[in-house]
Scaffold this active site. Sequence first.
Site, short mmCIF file in Angstrom:
data_model
loop_
_atom_site.label_atom_id
_atom_site.label_comp_id
_atom_site.label_asym_id
_atom_site.label_seq_id
_atom_site.Cartn_x
_atom_site.Cartn_y
_atom_site.Cartn_z
N SER A 124 -2.89 36.01 3.35
CA SER A 124 -3.36 36.52 4.63
C SER A 124 -4.35 35.55 5.30
O SER A 124 -5.04 34.79 4.62
CB SER A 124 -4.03 37.88 4.46
N1 SAM Z 1 -3.52 39.45 -1.45
C1 SAM Z 1 -2.63 38.33 -1.42
C2 SAM Z 1 -3.33 37.02 -1.50
O1 SAM Z 1 -4.56 36.99 -1.55
O2 SAM Z 1 -2.62 36.00 -1.52
C3 SAM Z 1 -1.69 38.35 -0.24
C4 SAM Z 1 -0.66 39.33 -0.43
S1 SAM Z 1 0.82 39.19 0.49
C5 SAM Z 1 0.28 39.44 2.13
C6 SAM Z 1 1.48 40.76 -0.06
C7 SAM Z 1 1.90 40.80 -1.50
O3 SAM Z 1 2.22 42.15 -1.83
C8 SAM Z 1 3.14 39.98 -1.81
O4 SAM Z 1 2.86 39.09 -2.84
C9 SAM Z 1 4.16 41.04 -2.23
O5 SAM Z 1 5.07 40.58 -3.21
C10 SAM Z 1 3.26 42.13 -2.77
N2 SAM Z 1 3.85 43.46 -2.85
C11 SAM Z 1 4.64 44.11 -1.97
N3 SAM Z 1 4.95 45.34 -2.43
C12 SAM Z 1 4.32 45.49 -3.63
C13 SAM Z 1 4.24 46.52 -4.61
N4 SAM Z 1 4.86 47.69 -4.46
N5 SAM Z 1 3.50 46.30 -5.70
C14 SAM Z 1 2.85 45.12 -5.90
N6 SAM Z 1 2.90 44.10 -5.02
C15 SAM Z 1 3.62 44.27 -3.90
#
Ligand code: SAM
Length: 207
Positions: free
Chosen positions: A52
């Site tokens: 993000s």
């Molecule tokens: N917080 C992260 C960082 O600091 O890099 C950015 C996250 S990215 C915007 C969103 C993440 O959520 C992705 O890696 C995606 O694979 C994960 N995601 C989506 N659905 C999910 C779920 N049900 N459980 C765990 N992770 C999930």
Amino acid sequence: MVREQLEERGITDQRVLEAMRQMPRHLFVDEALQIQSYGDHPVPIGMGQTLSQPYMVGLMSSLLVVRPGMRVLEVGTGSGYQAAILAVMGAEVYTVERIRQLYVLAKTRLQHLRLQVNHKLDDGTLGWPEQGPFDRIIVTAGGPTIPLPLLEQLTDPGILVIPVGPSRREQRLMRIFKKEGRIHQEDQGAVAFVDLIGSHGWQPGRP
Ligand code: SAM
């Protein structure tokens, strides 16, 4: 980055500002993208996911009102950057990622940085029941509704920050307070996150 993108836009939580000053953001992306990593935008981290925008990490971290020693659950480890910021702020961090490659990479990265963070490869919409309850929960992907297991695994009092929206392209950033058995919601404005995919999120593969 911290002065122009966070302080000048009203982020005042000194713990957040200090953690983001300390933590080298370029270590969380591929070498080829490191030059972009301090820009005012999200950065691709592979598998169709993003790290993000710095302002969003700062805003969500401030909305959580984290104090040292709090147990914080993050859903969506991604690159591991948000988890690292929370750990530097003194939180006991539990982070869940559903994509194996990202889970492995983030875990290795945070170990190299000697940050004590607990990782799980799973559907984070189910929370982490064995480790709950959590004082704070942050969801870094956007889903259609607030996953019930996350509300159940939040302490009372507790705070949950999550992007929620009826469409996969835009959400509202919601701050949920649990206090004396009641739930209070605060709308923090429009945001656009990648999909939260899981049993209490969007279904994989559907538009
Ligand atoms: N917080 C992260 C960082 O600091 O890099 C950015 C996250 S990215 C915007 C969103 C993440 O959520 C992705 O890696 C995606 O694979 C994960 N995601 C989506 N659905 C999910 C779920 N049900 N459980 C765990 N992770 C999930």
